[in-house]
Design an enzyme around this catalytic site. Structure first.
Site, PDB file in Angstrom:
ATOM      1  N   ASP A  29      -6.498  -6.777   4.211  1.00  0.00           N
ATOM      2  CA  ASP A  29      -7.629  -6.104   3.572  1.00  0.00           C
ATOM      3  C   ASP A  29      -8.575  -7.150   2.997  1.00  0.00           C
ATOM      4  O   ASP A  29      -9.790  -7.116   3.215  1.00  0.00           O
ATOM      5  CB  ASP A  29      -7.105  -5.178   2.461  1.00  0.00           C
ATOM      6  N   LYS A  36       2.846 -15.228   2.009  1.00  0.00           N
ATOM      7  CA  LYS A  36       3.010 -15.924   0.733  1.00  0.00           C
ATOM      8  C   LYS A  36       4.517 -16.158   0.587  1.00  0.00           C
ATOM      9  O   LYS A  36       5.160 -15.730  -0.374  1.00  0.00           O
ATOM     10  CB  LYS A  36       2.427 -15.063  -0.410  1.00  0.00           C
ATOM     11  N   ASP A  77     -12.417  -8.765   4.708  1.00  0.00           N
ATOM     12  CA  ASP A  77     -13.720  -8.725   4.025  1.00  0.00           C
ATOM     13  C   ASP A  77     -14.321 -10.121   3.976  1.00  0.00           C
ATOM     14  O   ASP A  77     -15.521 -10.313   4.192  1.00  0.00           O
ATOM     15  CB  ASP A  77     -13.571  -8.214   2.580  1.00  0.00           C
ATOM     16  N   ASP A  83      -3.423 -18.035   0.226  1.00  0.00           N
ATOM     17  CA  ASP A  83      -4.464 -18.689  -0.579  1.00  0.00           C
ATOM     18  C   ASP A  83      -5.156 -19.772   0.248  1.00  0.00           C
ATOM     19  O   ASP A  83      -6.384 -19.883   0.268  1.00  0.00           O
ATOM     20  CB  ASP A  83      -3.892 -19.242  -1.899  1.00  0.00           C
ATOM     21  N   TYR A  96       0.820  -1.205   0.000  1.00  0.00           N
ATOM     22  CA  TYR A  96       0.000   0.000   0.000  1.00  0.00           C
ATOM     23  C   TYR A  96       0.863   1.269   0.000  1.00  0.00           C
ATOM     24  O   TYR A  96       0.429   2.315  -0.457  1.00  0.00           O
ATOM     25  CB  TYR A  96      -0.900   0.039   1.240  1.00  0.00           C
TER      26      TYR A  96
HETATM   27  C1  IPM Z   1     -10.374  -0.976   4.210  1.00  0.00           C
HETATM   28  C2  IPM Z   1     -10.660  -0.336   2.873  1.00  0.00           C
HETATM   29  C3  IPM Z   1      -9.484   0.578   2.514  1.00  0.00           C
HETATM   30  C4  IPM Z   1      -8.238  -0.278   2.416  1.00  0.00           C
HETATM   31  C5  IPM Z   1      -9.710   1.413   1.239  1.00  0.00           C
HETATM   32  C6  IPM Z   1     -10.979   2.218   1.282  1.00  0.00           C
HETATM   33  C7  IPM Z   1      -8.526   2.293   0.958  1.00  0.00           C
HETATM   34  O1  IPM Z   1     -10.888  -1.313   1.915  1.00  0.00           O
HETATM   35  O2  IPM Z   1     -10.216  -0.227   5.199  1.00  0.00           O
HETATM   36  O3  IPM Z   1     -10.336  -2.199   4.271  1.00  0.00           O
HETATM   37  O4  IPM Z   1      -7.972  -0.874   1.368  1.00  0.00           O
HETATM   38  O5  IPM Z   1      -7.518  -0.346   3.411  1.00  0.00           O
HETATM   39 MG    MG Z   2     -10.990  -3.296   2.690  1.00  0.00          MG
END
Ligand code: IPM
Ligand code: MG
Length: 356
Positions: free
Chosen positions: A247, A191, A251, A223, A140
């Site tokens: 990240d 990884k 999710d 993975d 990032y």
């Molecule tokens: C998160 C979001 C952010 C990230 C984006 C909005 C930059 O997806 O906080 O998980 O990738 O960190």
């Molecule tokens: Mg995110």
């Protein structure tokens, strides 16, 4: 002494969900919580106001605050902007400016929502997982980065995945400490079979394990970790991983709990000063319609009370109130199932305040 909370609603559903979290904080204020709130702009809202997603005043406000509550950033409206001024830059910038390297993303399944998960309820029932994501390094932020033109005129995009030992050590320490206070199991995700930066990650974590004999450290390729999260998520206690893997995996983990609308997060610096935000995004498709689930933001306030304000009892009160309201059958659209009562964002916020 009065603690100062910087409130950064941001974009999309951000202002709506933050408004409900503020109601909860105000209710606790009348019960003796000594805080004052100060608002700032971030993301697209800041760009529209002053032409940058992270104004200097917002950085100052955040630095002076004891803790920060953030809604969400981003939206269709700003997607065509240059990447340097897109709303997401505001979020990445504040994480970096404040050195918020440790991102804690708990994935807890409320038993009342076992049916809201797309996974079989026996796979997710009782899930209580903590993802510790490195937040200010890795691909990032790595340099060099950009889009360049090659000699043949073709364009090439490039980014750099880089981790220093010191960066791995400090996030490792946070993760080991958390694992020690939970079930004592830490899975480091990398990884290392392909990427040298994460080969060093694995070696560094393994070295640290000697100082944490009470924690059982394991390693997993990312993975496989993604696959295991949907196959048998309860095998995990604490996971620690890089910025980008975290990240993605967070999710994925959020959906185990039925809705991404339920999960709070904390981003902490070395001194446990923190920024608290739901892990979901700004959901521009439902913004302004009083449809969003405010619970992730309200639960982020609970995390703030626990980690930055030393008010664990009040944090418990919020978490119990959420549980009570779910028991009573109230659901926003994202967690709705047959037989429940569908409510709006503000009705959900009011119900939590009433249940406090
Ligand atoms: C998160 C979001 C952010 C990230 C984006 C909005 C930059 O997806 O906080 O998980 O990738 O960190
Ligand atoms: Mg995110």
């Amino acid at each position: 002494m009065t603690k100062k909370i910087a409130v950064l609603p941001g974009d999309g559903i951000g202002p709506e969900i933050v408004a409900e979290a503020v109601k909860v904080m105000q209710a606790l204020q009348s019960d003796g919580l000594d805080i004052e709130l100060e608002y700032g702009f971030i993301g697209g809202a800041a760009y529209d106001e002053v032409g940058t997603p992270l104004p200097a005043e917002t950085i100052t406000l955040a630095k002076q605050a004891d803790a920060i509550l953030l809604g969400a950033v981003g939206g269709y409206k700003w997607e065509e902007l240059d990447i340097s001024v897109r709303p997401e830059k505001g979020l990445l910038g504040i994480r970096s400016e404040l050195n918020l390297f440790a991102n804690l993303r708990p994935a807890i399944l409320y038993p009342q929502l076992a049916d809201a998960s797309t996974l079989k309820s026996e796979v997710v029932a009782g899930l209580d997982l903590m993802i510790v994501r490195e937040l200010t390094g890795g691909i990032y932020f790595g340099q060099p980065r950009g889009i360049r033109s090659l000699d043949n005129g073709e364009k090439e995009g490039f980014n750099t995945l880089v981790y220093k030992e010191s960066e791995i050590n400090r996030i490792g320490q946070v993760a080991f400490d958390i694992a020690r206070k939970r079930q004592g199991r830490l899975c480091s995700v990398d990884k290392a079979n392909v990427l040298e930066a994460t080969e060093l990650w694995r070696e560094t974590m393994a070295t640290m394990a000697a100082d944490y004999e009470d924690v059982e450290l394991s390693h997993m390729y990312v993975d496989n970790a993604a696959m295991q999260l949907v196959r048998a998520p309860k095998q995990f206690d604490v996971m620690v991983t890089t910025n980008m893997f975290g990240d993605i995996l967070s999710d994925c983990a959020s959906m185990l709990t039925g809705s991404i609308g339920m999960l709070p997060s904390a981003s902490l610096d070395e001194n446990s000063k923190g920024m608290y935000e739901p892990i979901h995004g700004s959901a521009p498709d439902i913004a302004g319609q009083n449809l969003a689930n405010p619970l992730a933001t309200i639960l982020s306030v609970a995390m703030m009370l626990r980690y930055s304000l030393d008010e664990a009892t009040m944090a418990d009160r919020i978490e119990n109130a959420v549980s009570k309201v779910l028991d009573s059958g109230l659901r926003t659209g994202d967690i709705y199932s047959d037989g429940m009562t569908k409510v709006t964002t503000s009705e959900m916020g009011n119900a939590i305040v009433a249940a406090l």
